[in-house]
Design an enzyme around this catalytic site. Structure first.
Site: not given
Ligand code: TIU
Length: 227
Positions: A24, A129, A162
């Site tokens: 991400d 995802k 994530c």
């Molecule tokens: N990619 C991921 O970690 N999504 C989140 O929403 N992370 C947060 O720390 N908010």
């Protein structure tokens, strides 16, 4: 066999059966005006790992590892976004709402793209995802099995959301995980620290942890032995 000085012990892997998973590293989390900022976070600390992740990607590409990029994303009609998730964030700044980089966390929008410094190369896997974990509703497990992947190196954001979710889910599915500590980041330094500790605690309960330098040393030494 590559042997990396890791915590709590040596991490062993074969490049041919290993994938680097970059979680991400998309504008939604790294740029102002995205989902990360909408949740009340300062995004600047996350940008600091871009050079380390770029170096890790270069290393993985040089040594022939499978390279996988994930993006947290939802369909434009939000059919894959459960109500409980949709209620996160402030009203007007929720998933699907318009923002400075297009609709927040929606597939195909500018904000949903991986930052240009870490752009996927042709042939690399890009996994969209809808969940925090990389296996939920993605078909990734089957794809990894078909490709003969057994070991997964993890980087990206955020460490405790994530990245950790994906690493735990990978552990349950039988993959051996290594978290590259300087190529992952959190909006909360104490959460990152705690995550690194909890992954490697109890004999490596959900995987192992190492620095990028240790990984590079191990791969370089193995290459020297070969030549
Ligand atoms: N990619 C991921 O970690 N999504 C989140 O929403 N992370 C947060 O720390 N908010």
């Amino acid at each position: 066999m590559i042997e990396v000085a890791a915590r709590p012990g040596v991490y062993r892997f074969e490049p041919a059966t290993t994938a680097l998973v970059v979680i991400d590293m998309q504008r939604d989390f790294l740029d102002p005006g995205g989902f990360g900022a909408a949740l009340g976070n300062d995004v600047t600390p996350l940008r600091a790992i871009i050079p380390a992740v770029a170096n890790l990607l270069a290393l993985a590409r040089r040594h022939g590892l499978t390279v996988i990029h994930t993006r947290e994303s939802h369909a434009p009609d939000l059919s894959d976004c459960p109500p409980a998730k949709h209620q996160q964030g402030k009203l007007g700044l929720r998933i699907g709402d318009p923002g400075p980089m297009g609709r927040i966390l929606i597939r195909g929008e500018p904000g949903n793209q991986i930052v240009p410094e870490l752009a996927p190369l042709d042939g690399e896997w890009v996994i969209d995802k809808p969940g925090k974990g990389m296996f939920y509703a993605t078909g990734l497990d089957q794809r990894l099995r078909e490709a003969g992947i057994e070991s997964l190196l993890f980087a990206g954001v955020t460490t405790e959301v994530c990245v950790q979710t994906s690493m735990r889910e990978a552990c349950d599915r039988g993959y051996r995980g290594l978290l590259i500590e300087d190529a992952t980041e959190s909006y909360f330094p104490e959460f990152k620290r705690a995550t690194l500790e909890m992954v490697a605690a109890q004999g490596g309960i959900v995987g192992q942890v190492a620095g990028l330098a240790a990984l590079e040393t191990a791969l370089t030494q193995a290459m020297k032995k070969e030549s």
